[in-house]
Structure formats: C-alpha cells, structure tokens
Design a protein around this motif. Structure first.
Motif, mmCIF file in Angstrom:
data_model
loop_
_atom_site.group_PDB
_atom_site.id
_atom_site.type_symbol
_atom_site.label_atom_id
_atom_site.label_comp_id
_atom_site.label_asym_id
_atom_site.label_seq_id
_atom_site.Cartn_x
_atom_site.Cartn_y
_atom_site.Cartn_z
ATOM 1 N N GLY A 197 0.823 -1.192 0.000
ATOM 2 C CA GLY A 197 0.000 0.000 0.000
ATOM 3 C C GLY A 197 0.861 1.246 0.000
ATOM 4 N N THR A 198 0.232 2.362 0.268
ATOM 5 C CA THR A 198 0.913 3.652 0.272
ATOM 6 C C THR A 198 1.421 3.973 1.674
ATOM 7 N N LEU A 199 2.696 4.317 1.770
ATOM 8 C CA LEU A 199 3.275 4.739 3.040
ATOM 9 C C LEU A 199 2.752 6.137 3.348
ATOM 10 N N GLU A 200 1.958 6.230 4.407
ATOM 11 C CA GLU A 200 1.307 7.499 4.724
ATOM 12 C C GLU A 200 1.961 8.249 5.874
ATOM 13 N N ALA A 201 2.583 7.510 6.809
ATOM 14 C CA ALA A 201 3.180 8.181 7.966
ATOM 15 C C ALA A 201 4.250 7.302 8.588
ATOM 16 N N TYR A 202 5.178 7.978 9.278
ATOM 17 C CA TYR A 202 6.236 7.305 10.031
ATOM 18 C C TYR A 202 6.437 8.074 11.328
ATOM 19 N N GLU A 203 6.450 7.331 12.444
ATOM 20 C CA GLU A 203 6.725 7.974 13.730
ATOM 21 C C GLU A 203 7.344 6.963 14.684
ATOM 22 N N ASP A 204 8.602 7.203 15.036
ATOM 23 C CA ASP A 204 9.327 6.366 15.999
ATOM 24 C C ASP A 204 9.290 4.879 15.655
ATOM 25 N N GLY A 205 9.393 4.546 14.379
ATOM 26 C CA GLY A 205 9.420 3.151 13.962
ATOM 27 C C GLY A 205 8.069 2.591 13.585
ATOM 28 N N ASP A 206 6.999 3.249 13.982
ATOM 29 C CA ASP A 206 5.656 2.833 13.592
ATOM 30 C C ASP A 206 5.336 3.462 12.236
ATOM 31 N N ILE A 207 4.603 2.737 11.409
ATOM 32 C CA ILE A 207 4.225 3.279 10.107
ATOM 33 C C ILE A 207 2.732 3.121 9.871
ATOM 34 N N THR A 208 2.205 3.970 9.021
ATOM 35 C CA THR A 208 0.831 3.831 8.559
ATOM 36 C C THR A 208 0.896 3.558 7.066
ATOM 37 N N VAL A 209 0.292 2.447 6.662
ATOM 38 C CA VAL A 209 0.253 2.047 5.253
ATOM 39 C C VAL A 209 -1.210 1.902 4.853
ATOM 40 N N SER A 210 -1.635 2.733 3.916
ATOM 41 C CA SER A 210 -3.016 2.722 3.418
ATOM 42 C C SER A 210 -4.027 2.648 4.561
ATOM 43 N N GLY A 211 -3.842 3.512 5.561
ATOM 44 C CA GLY A 211 -4.784 3.610 6.661
ATOM 45 C C GLY A 211 -4.566 2.628 7.802
ATOM 46 N N MET A 212 -3.627 1.699 7.666
ATOM 47 C CA MET A 212 -3.380 0.705 8.714
ATOM 48 C C MET A 212 -2.122 1.060 9.490
ATOM 49 N N LEU A 213 -2.264 1.233 10.805
ATOM 50 C CA LEU A 213 -1.132 1.525 11.676
ATOM 51 C C LEU A 213 -0.429 0.221 12.018
ATOM 52 N N LEU A 214 0.880 0.180 11.780
ATOM 53 C CA LEU A 214 1.694 -0.988 12.114
ATOM 54 C C LEU A 214 2.775 -0.554 13.081
ATOM 55 N N LYS A 215 2.872 -1.255 14.199
ATOM 56 C CA LYS A 215 3.881 -0.962 15.211
ATOM 57 C C LYS A 215 5.217 -1.556 14.783
ATOM 58 N N LYS A 216 6.309 -0.907 15.171
ATOM 59 C CA LYS A 216 7.636 -1.373 14.756
ATOM 60 C C LYS A 216 7.899 -2.809 15.178
ATOM 61 N N GLU A 217 7.308 -3.259 16.280
ATOM 62 C CA GLU A 217 7.501 -4.633 16.734
ATOM 63 C C GLU A 217 6.884 -5.655 15.767
ATOM 64 N N GLN A 218 5.926 -5.223 14.970
ATOM 65 C CA GLN A 218 5.253 -6.103 14.022
ATOM 66 C C GLN A 218 6.015 -6.223 12.701
ATOM 67 N N ILE A 219 6.865 -5.253 12.413
ATOM 68 C CA ILE A 219 7.427 -5.075 11.079
ATOM 69 C C ILE A 219 8.771 -5.800 10.944
ATOM 70 N N ALA A 220 8.844 -6.726 9.992
ATOM 71 C CA ALA A 220 10.088 -7.421 9.696
ATOM 72 C C ALA A 220 10.886 -6.660 8.650
ATOM 73 N N GLN A 221 10.201 -6.125 7.636
ATOM 74 C CA GLN A 221 10.880 -5.442 6.538
ATOM 75 C C GLN A 221 9.906 -4.544 5.791
ATOM 76 N N VAL A 222 10.415 -3.418 5.317
ATOM 77 C CA VAL A 222 9.644 -2.520 4.459
ATOM 78 C C VAL A 222 10.505 -2.225 3.238
ATOM 79 N N LYS A 223 9.930 -2.455 2.056
ATOM 80 C CA LYS A 223 10.638 -2.172 0.805
ATOM 81 C C LYS A 223 9.759 -1.307 -0.085
ATOM 82 N N LEU A 224 10.417 -0.471 -0.881
ATOM 83 C CA LEU A 224 9.685 0.252 -1.916
ATOM 84 C C LEU A 224 9.107 -0.754 -2.886
#
Length: 147
Positions: A116-143
């Motif tokens: 999806g679209t990267l909408e926000a980043y804050e302290d390791g947490d990201i929002t992708v297409s309206g979904m907030l993902l905590k840094k603890e959940q994220i293994a990898q993010v690629k373009l």
C-alpha cells in the motif's frame, strides 16, 4: 550496523558525494561461502553503470590502504535499486506517499505481508493505506514498483 560497515561507510561517503551521489547503505554479508562488501548508492534520476564504476575505481585503493577487512571479500558498488529496503527514519520520511511492501513477523488479518501507500512514520511505527503498524510487528519494508 557492523563495525566493518561503519568503517567502510566513513571511507565511502565523501567519495560517493563527490561523485554527485548519495550513500544509501554499506553491506558486509556472507553469501554462498564468500564475503561481499557492497556499497549501495543513489542519485536523482537514477544510478548508471558509469557512476558505479567511477566510485568503485576511486574507493578500491582507499579500501586497500585502510584495510578495514582482514579477510578476502568481493567488492561491489551498485544502485540501491528501485525496490530498496527502507531502514532509517530518513528513508521513511523521504518516501512518504510511495508504494511499499511490508513483511510482518506475524499475520495481521490473515496476512504476513501487505502492500500500500506509506502514509506516515513515527518512531518506527508506520501507517500504510490507513493501517497503523507498530515497529515490533514489522520485519521489513521495501519500496514497491507498480506498473
């Protein structure tokens, strides 16, 4: 980042910048029984073979002289790539609005990856297409390149 990567980054950064490029990452990894030192670069409009060759020719003797790696290795200079991994806060901030693919440690809504679209980043947490993902959940993010 390993101490070797940090040493090589310090040696490579001025050379890469003098060539009109940006140092994206330095990787020192073992693959198929051999060690690889990769200097990944980027620049506005894209990186060409000539950019990689020029930086490689300038950096190779400096690495030989500084000798930051005691063992033998394969040295490569290449583009960070269109589908590069985002790691640093500045990477995420730079690519707000870009399409990304996110791999998760555990499934969310039955899926271990999402795009999806990267909408926000804050302290390791990201929002992708309206979904907030905590840094603890994220293994990898690629373009993600979409056609």
């Amino acid at each position: 980042m390993s101490k070797i990567s940090e040493k090589v980054e310090a040696l490579a950064k001025p050379i890469v910048e003098e060539a009109g490029c940006e140092l994206w990452a330095v990787e020192y990894v073992k693959e198929a029984g051999s060690w690889y030192l990769r200097v990944l670069i980027d620049k506005e409009g894209g990186v060409g073979i000539a950019d990689c060759e020029a930086i490689s020719r300038r950096l190779d003797p400096i690495l030989d002289e500084a000798d930051p790696i005691p063992d033998s290795y394969v040295f490569e200079v290449g583009s960070a790539g269109a589908e590069r991994e985002l790691k640093r806060p500045s990477d995420f901030e730079r690519f707000i609005g870009a399409e990304v693919e996110v791999k998760l440690y555990q499934a969310v809504n039955g899926k271990k990856s999402l795009a999806g679209t990267l909408e926000a980043y804050e302290d390791g947490d990201i929002t992708v297409s309206g979904m907030l993902l905590k840094k603890e959940q994220i293994a990898q993010v690629k373009l993600r390149v979409t056609i």
